[in-house]
Every structure is written in structure tokens, then in C-alpha cells.
Write a protein that holds these residues in place. Structure first.
Motif, short mmCIF file in Angstrom:
data_model
loop_
_atom_site.label_atom_id
_atom_site.label_comp_id
_atom_site.label_asym_id
_atom_site.label_seq_id
_atom_site.Cartn_x
_atom_site.Cartn_y
_atom_site.Cartn_z
N ALA A 187 39.77 -6.51 -41.82
CA ALA A 187 40.28 -7.07 -40.56
C ALA A 187 39.94 -8.55 -40.43
O ALA A 187 40.78 -9.37 -40.04
CB ALA A 187 39.72 -6.29 -39.38
N TRP A 188 38.71 -8.90 -40.77
CA TRP A 188 38.30 -10.31 -40.67
C TRP A 188 39.06 -11.17 -41.67
O TRP A 188 39.43 -12.31 -41.37
CB TRP A 188 36.79 -10.45 -40.91
N VAL A 189 39.27 -10.64 -42.88
CA VAL A 189 40.01 -11.40 -43.90
C VAL A 189 41.44 -11.67 -43.44
O VAL A 189 41.96 -12.78 -43.62
CB VAL A 189 40.01 -10.63 -45.24
N ILE A 190 42.08 -10.66 -42.85
CA ILE A 190 43.44 -10.85 -42.34
C ILE A 190 43.47 -11.95 -41.28
O ILE A 190 44.35 -12.82 -41.28
CB ILE A 190 43.99 -9.53 -41.77
N ARG B 291 47.34 -19.72 -43.52
CA ARG B 291 48.74 -19.55 -43.10
C ARG B 291 49.42 -18.39 -43.84
O ARG B 291 50.63 -18.42 -44.05
CB ARG B 291 49.53 -20.84 -43.32
N THR B 292 48.63 -17.40 -44.23
CA THR B 292 49.21 -16.21 -44.86
C THR B 292 49.88 -15.35 -43.80
O THR B 292 49.33 -15.14 -42.72
CB THR B 292 48.12 -15.39 -45.58
N ARG B 293 51.05 -14.86 -44.11
CA ARG B 293 51.78 -14.03 -43.15
C ARG B 293 51.90 -12.61 -43.70
O ARG B 293 52.18 -12.40 -44.88
CB ARG B 293 53.17 -14.62 -42.88
N TYR B 294 51.68 -11.65 -42.82
CA TYR B 294 51.70 -10.25 -43.21
C TYR B 294 52.86 -9.53 -42.54
O TYR B 294 53.29 -9.91 -41.44
CB TYR B 294 50.38 -9.57 -42.82
N SER B 295 53.31 -8.47 -43.18
CA SER B 295 54.41 -7.69 -42.61
C SER B 295 53.91 -6.83 -41.46
O SER B 295 52.69 -6.63 -41.28
CB SER B 295 55.04 -6.79 -43.68
N GLN C 261 51.85 -3.91 -42.68
CA GLN C 261 50.48 -4.27 -43.07
C GLN C 261 49.58 -4.41 -41.84
O GLN C 261 48.45 -3.93 -41.83
CB GLN C 261 50.49 -5.57 -43.86
N LEU C 262 50.10 -5.07 -40.81
CA LEU C 262 49.32 -5.22 -39.58
C LEU C 262 49.10 -3.88 -38.89
O LEU C 262 48.02 -3.63 -38.34
CB LEU C 262 50.05 -6.18 -38.62
N LEU C 263 50.12 -3.01 -38.94
CA LEU C 263 49.97 -1.68 -38.35
C LEU C 263 48.91 -0.87 -39.09
O LEU C 263 48.08 -0.19 -38.47
CB LEU C 263 51.31 -0.95 -38.38
N GLY C 264 48.92 -0.96 -40.41
CA GLY C 264 47.90 -0.27 -41.20
C GLY C 264 46.50 -0.77 -40.90
O GLY C 264 45.56 0.01 -40.77
#
Length: 231
Positions: free
Chosen positions: A119-122, A130-134, A137-140
Motif C-alpha cells: 500500500a505504501w509503495v503504491i 507518477r506511476t499510474r495503476y489500473s 490494481q487499486l481495487l486489489g
């Protein structure tokens, strides 16, 4: 016949083999981490309070193995030494807090809550790299955090957590995962831009040096008072 032909073609596919190889490596890493957690819990149950000493051996192993490779290359450092010192300092604090948590909480709680690192890494990569997640991925990640919250509730007494002071142990783990996240993001940034062997070697060298200094201040008396064998 075509069924087995398709299976053979799938197995020989480079992409699939690479995926299986990465999965195998991931399982090996998970096994090593599980053994490390078991060892830390066992040492704690024997009454030895030496979290810095435990992690120092890991840094020494990294320094000896990858440092030897780096010396054979005879190349100059691509990243300034003080960045490696900062990286080693952050990583040592994370290991210290998590290993310290075994004194107060159960191995199950510590191992599960160690996943807070994800969670902290995300969060860190989202705001700073500026990494973007789907959405998936955020739901998981959100589901994982919800599960970790249930672990905290269990250790608070709802389900009966293990350890002498489980809540203190849980918060030590969560604090340690913040340092782990900082270390992981820093390592990823260095590895992607520079040499992997150099990064791992220097993490081992400076991690061991930081551990040795902190150990001499915090744990020296504990180690001197420890009875290592009974004859």
C-alpha cells in the motif's frame, strides 16, 4: 492430437516460459522470507532481543556475494555513496522495527501486516514517480488493506491476537513497512537507471555498516548478557 500440439506450443512459448520462471522466482523469494520470519519468531521466543543482529547477517551476505562481483568488474560507482548510505539507513530501520515486533506479536500477524508495504509503495510511486495503476490494481490493494485492518481488529481483542503486546507489535510492523516502502522505491529507481549488482552490493555494505553502528549502541549489552549455550 491438436490438443497436445497446442499444449506443447504453449509450453514452448517464450513469454509463457518467462512468466513461469518469474513465478518460480517469486515462490522461492516467498519461501526464503517465510523462513526468515520463522527464524526471527523462534529467536524471539527463546528470549533473545537482537533485531539488528539478525538483519546484519543478511546485509553481510549481500555485501560479500555482490560486492565480490562488483570488485571483479573494477568499475567506479555510478551513484554517489551518500545515496547508498541513505538507502541502507532506511532499510535497516525497517528491518529493525519488523524484527522487534516479534517480541510483542505473533508470527502470523507480523507476516500479514508486513504486506502494508504494498500500500505504501503504491502511494509513494503514485505521488513521486507518477506511476499510474489500473482500477483493478487499486481495487486489489484496497481489499488487501481491508484484510489487514481485520488483522488489527483481531489483535485488538475482537478475535484474540497472539503475543504479549500485539497492538504494539502491529504498529511496529506498520511503521517498519513505511521504511521498507521508501527503501523499495529507492531501490527500484536506482536499479532501473543504473546497475543492479552495484545497488544490491552497496545496500549490503552500507546496511551492514549502519547495523554495526546501531548494534554497538543499542544491542551490545543485550548480546553480552545472552547465554548462548548451556553445557
Amino acid at each position: 492430437m491438436s490438443f497436445w500440439f497446442n499444449i506443447d506450443r504453449w509450453w514452448r512459448s517464450h513469454g509463457n516460459l518467462r512468466t513461469l520462471y518469474l513465478l518460480l522466482l517469486g515462490q522461492m523469494v516467498s519461501f526464503v522470507l517465510a523462513m526468515g520470519s520463522f527464524t526471527s519468531s523462534l529467536v524471539s521466543s527463546l528470549g533473545v532481543d537482537a533485531p539488528l543482529t539478525q538483519s546484519s547477517f543478511n546485509y553481510l551476505a549481500l555485501a560479500l556475494v555482490y560486492g565480490s562481483i562488483l570488485l571483479c568488474r573494477r568499475q567506479k560507482l555510478q551513484i554517489s555513496w551518500y545515496w547508498y548510505l541513505l538507502l541502507g539507513l532506511v532499510d535497516v530501520q525497517g528491518n529493525y522495527l519488523v524484527n522487534k515486533a516479534y517480541q510483542y506479536s505473533s508470527i502470523t500477524s507480523v507476516t500479514l501486516l508486513d504486506c502494508w508495504t504494498v500500500a505504501w509503495v503504491i502511494a509513494l510511486t503514485w505521488f513521486f514517480l507518477r506511476t499510474r495503476y489500473s482500477l483493478w490494481q487499486l481495487l486489489g490493494a484496497a481489499i488487501c488493506v481491508l484484510g489487514l485492518g481485520l488483522v488489527l481488529l483481531s489483535d485488538a481483542g475482537v478475535g484474540g491476537g497472539g503475543g504479549s503486546r500485539p497492538i504494539l507489535g502491529d504498529f511496529l510492523v506498520i511503521a517498519g513497512t513505511i521504511f521498507f516502502a521508501l527503501s523499495n522505491v529507492g531501490e527500484e529507481l536506482c536499479v532501473k537507471k543504473k546497475d543492479r549488482v552495484e545497488v544490491v552490493a552497496m545496500l549490503g555494505v552500507y546496511g551492514f555498516l549502519v547495523s554495526a553502528v546501531e548494534l554497538s549502541i543499542v544491542e551490545l549489552k543485550t548480546l553480552e548478557a545472552t547465554v548462548w549455550s548451556r553445557g
